[in-house]
Design a protein around this motif. Structure first.
Motif, short mmCIF file in Angstrom:
data_model
loop_
_atom_site.label_atom_id
_atom_site.label_comp_id
_atom_site.label_asym_id
_atom_site.label_seq_id
_atom_site.Cartn_x
_atom_site.Cartn_y
_atom_site.Cartn_z
N UNK A 178 0.85 -1.19 0.00
CA UNK A 178 0.00 0.00 0.00
C UNK A 178 0.89 1.24 0.00
N UNK A 179 0.63 2.17 -0.94
CA UNK A 179 1.56 3.30 -1.09
C UNK A 179 1.64 4.21 0.13
N UNK A 204 6.56 7.56 -5.71
CA UNK A 204 5.28 7.87 -5.08
C UNK A 204 4.48 6.61 -4.74
N UNK A 205 5.06 5.44 -4.96
CA UNK A 205 4.43 4.21 -4.52
C UNK A 205 3.28 3.73 -5.37
N UNK A 206 3.17 4.28 -6.59
CA UNK A 206 2.03 3.91 -7.43
C UNK A 206 2.30 2.59 -8.15
N UNK A 207 2.62 1.55 -7.38
CA UNK A 207 3.03 0.28 -7.98
C UNK A 207 1.93 -0.36 -8.82
#
Lengths: 319, 434
Positions: A151-152, A166-169
């Motif tokens: 979770x970002x 930014x963790x937008x995996x």
């Protein structure tokens, strides 16, 4: 008692190998081969739960059915629609990509871990047990776990911005595929490690002793003894990886739902999407059948090319 | 020779084993209901509200000769599983649904009982419910559903503390919302939390903006099969405004990796990392479960802002109009079913629903709001729904279920920039409308 039945067999055709080296397997020659009847329960089950549904799916792929009422015969309509469907083509490439990624990443990793775990020191046993934990979890549990961990805002990416940005995996294709490959590696490497561990343990120590006398170092021993001896296990493990890769589903369902958009819509998920989300069971069946045919062909090719069908023993020339 | 003699026995053993195993496999898939066991089976979405449904069923069973049995299907897969069993002998007698497009295919397949006969015998079955809600389960001029549970309008929730710190008021107009987005960005928080990983929360922005800009008629036109509706200037304007909002960074950059269903976006708002979230009215009880302190002290709510110059009435709402009970044609006990449905407007039912935060849409609801668990919140919602000239059913429920997946894809792709406006319009035009 059983000796009576088996007094004749050495004349039987397919066991050339054992005839050549009868002394190598004395126990085998005493016991008769199990009769056909032993395969019957499995055969009945296979027919009931694999062959019959497969035939039904094949028939359904020429029909239009939304799950209500009775199916309508539409000929090759579903198939021609699939041929023109860009998402279908994309899904095939994605499936192959994920499968190849799985094989390429997992094979070296599990060989190294497996050979390492084949040693006998006590700490290895403990560590091996830890390595095998992912194997005990269901794909669903694994996927839910990683979805939460990635979770970002509250997962690992939140604390490691230098690595994840930014963790937008799950919002971009490349990273979403990366996550899928990573999670299946995390889950299935232990299984293949187990295969290699068993295989590595069965390599006769004599070989290493001889090599040492000849002055071969660790790396030489690995590349000239261990790897060649693991050949059959490698093929077995790779076929399992390929078939597993082609039928990956739960991880995609839970981690990405084929998204963003259709960027991780692999064929198996597309089949589910068509049949069970879009209630187009005809098109879903066509994809499923195409997947069965493709997986069968690929497996056969791998078996042929690798010589797996001949089952050459890696023990040959050893004793 | 001995092997020969053993063969038949082995076959017999094998066959028995196979049979036994396959039988036990069938037993594992027990759906609960059966063709006719002298009972009526009621199938509902399995969640916390089941407690009340159980209570209502128990009450019904006290007086009825034909007993009712409550079956539940847990999780978000309700609709898929329902469609799988509905044309089998495992189908229930009465089942939970969302009205609109969710039951249309069943009506077309001639599986549902039109309720006019029930209503003729007992007019209360229609007159005791708010008409705008009741009408959402009317298909081809015939009623097919009785409202149950509560209405779930979509509201714009916010974190009071975050808004206060940024000097922002709950926005009444679109410009105020854009202004709030800038101020919240300056504060270093995500202006609007969005669980884009689930896609349906993203859709809420579309359905509200279309309604505000074009009014409910445009979407209705599209739903009726007129594909040109998607090319209308209002449609393009709505898309442009969504684009602007996304590009302004209103949702941050990683909304597609955030989920509502695993509590991600919920926590963003509760922990003050985001200002707003657009969500159904169930959001309040979700926050109450996940972050009780925040729900009681810091959670605010307002209606979706008005859009200046839009054709839609700012009082219009969107969301889940209500849930409904529909009746299967094959039920062996229609009288008992009719009796059961009468409980859906009983005082006891209304009170029990209000106690768990569900807002019923019966005419007697008004009388019990003040004694509910959250009178202020219930009153706000009830007035909102009662005053709304139109209640737009969620797009993915209004369209037939077969369209939902492709619609979600198009919405996600337009939102994150994979599709442009023309691509989105084309994708929506390709959706099946029946």
């Amino acid at each position: 008692m059983t000796t009576k039945i088996t007094s004749a067999p050495p004349a039987a055709g397919p066991r050339k190998g054992s005839r050549r080296r009868p002394a190598a397997s004395p126990s085998v020659s005493k016991v008769g081969r199990p009769g056909f009847a032993w395969a019957l329960p499995a055969a009945v089950f296979f027919a009931l739960f694999a062959i019959v549904p497969l035939v039904m799916v094949a028939v359904l792929s020429f029909m239009s059915w939304n799950g209500l009422g009775s199916p309508q015969w539409v000929g090759t309509d579903n198939w021609s629609r699939l041929m023109d469907d860009p998402v279908m083509l994309k899904s095939v490439w994605l499936t192959l990509l994920l499968t190849v990624l799985g094989v390429v990443v997992q094979t070296p990793l599990s060989i190294m871990l497996g050979v390492w775990a084949a040693g006998h020191q006590r700490n290895r046993a403990v560590l091996s047990v830890i390595y095998f934990i992912p194997l005990l979890l269901s794909a669903t549990a694994v996927s839910v776990l990683w979805r939460a961990l990635l979770d970002p805002n509250f997962g690992i990416p939140a604390d490691a911005g230098w690595l994840f940005g930014d963790g937008n995996l799950f919002g971009e294709q490349a990273t979403a595929i990366g996550v899928l490959a990573f999670v299946s590696t995390w889950q299935f490497t232990p299984f293949h490690t187990l295969i290699y561990q068993g295989a590595a343990r069965s390599i006769p120590q004599v070989l290493y002793q001889a090599a040492e006398i000849d002055g071969a170092g660790r790396y030489r021993q690995f590349f000239h003894i261990t790897l060649p001896q693991l050949r059959n296990s490698m093929i077995t493990s790779m076929i399992l990886m390929i078939v597993g890769g082609l039928t990956t589903f739960e991880t995609v369902l839970i981690l990405t739902q084929g998204g963003p958009g259709t960027d991780t819509t692999i064929s198996a998920y597309y089949m589910y999407d068509k049949a069970f989300k879009g209630f187009d069971f005809g098109a879903g069946s066509a994809i499923a059948l195409a997947l069965v045919v493709a997986a069968t062909i690929i497996s056969l090719v791998v078996v042929k090319v690798s010589g797996y069908d001949k089952m050459r023993s890696s023990m040959e020339g050893v004793s | 020779m001995k092997t020969r003699a053993r063969l038949p026995r082995l076959i017999a053993t094998g066959a028995t084993l196979a049979l036994a195993l396959s039988l036990s496999a069938c037993g594992g898939g027990d759906g609960g209901a059966s063709a006719d066991d002298g009972k009526i089976h009621i199938l509902v979405y399995g969640d916390a509200t089941n407690k009340i449904e159980k209570q209502i069923v128990d009450k019904f069973n006290e007086t009825s000769d034909v007993k009712a049995v409550l079956d539940t299907i847990p999780g978000a897969d309700y609709q898929k599983k329902l469609q799988t069993i509905i044309s089998t002998p495992q189908a229930p007698d009465v089942f939970f649904n969302w009205g609109g497009g969710s039951i249309k295919p069943f009506v077309k397949a001639d599986l549902l009982l039109p309720l006019d006969d029930f209503i003729k015998k007992n007019p209360d079955l229609e007159s005791k419910f708010l008409p705008s809600v009741f009408n959402n389960a009317v298909v081809d001029g015939k009623p097919y559903g009785i409202p149950m549970r509560g209405t779930q309008p979509v509201l714009l929730f916010h974190n009071k503390n975050v808004l206060k710190k940024a000097g922002v008021q709950p926005p009444k107009t679109w410009d105020e919302l854009l202004d709030a987005v800038e101020k919240l960005k300056d504060e270093g928080v995500t202006p609007i939390a969005l669980g884009g990983g689930d896609v349906w929360p993203t859709q809420m922005w579309f359905q509200y903006l279309y309604d505000r800009i074009a009014g409910p008629e445009l979407f209705q036109k599209a739903l009726d099969g007129d594909k040109s509706a998607w090319e209308a200037p209002e449609s393009k304007k709505a898309l442009k405004m969504i684009r602007e909002l996304v590009d302004a960074g209103a949702f941050g950059k990683n909304y597609d990796s955030v989920k509502y269903t695993n509590g991600g976006s919920v926590a963003l708002v509760a922990q003050g990392k985001a200002g707003f979230e657009l969500m159904g009215s169930w959001y309040y009880s979700q926050q109450l479960t996940d972050h009780p302190d925040f729900a009681e002290k810091g959670l605010g709510y307002s209606a979706f802002p008005a859009v200046e110059g839009g054709k839609g009435d700012p009082k219009n709402v969107a969301g889940n109009t209500n849930n409904y009970y529909s009746v299967m044609k094959k039920t062996k006990h229609p009288e008992a079913v009719a009796e059961f449905l009468e409980l859906m407007y009983s005082d006891e039912f209304v009170k029990a629903q209000l106690d768990v935060g569900n807002l019923t849409t019966t005419t007697n609801t008004d009388r019990f709001i003040e004694t509910s668990a959250t009178p202020e919140y219930s009153r706000f919602q009830y007035d909102l729904v009662a005053d709304a000239p139109s209640f737009q059913l969620s797009w993915d429920q209004a369209f037939p279920q077969s369209a939902a997946s492709d619609m979600h894809k198009a919405i996600q792709q337009f939102f994150n920039g994979q599709l442009d406006a023309d691509g989105f319009i084309k994708a929506m035009q390709a959706l099946p409308t029946e």
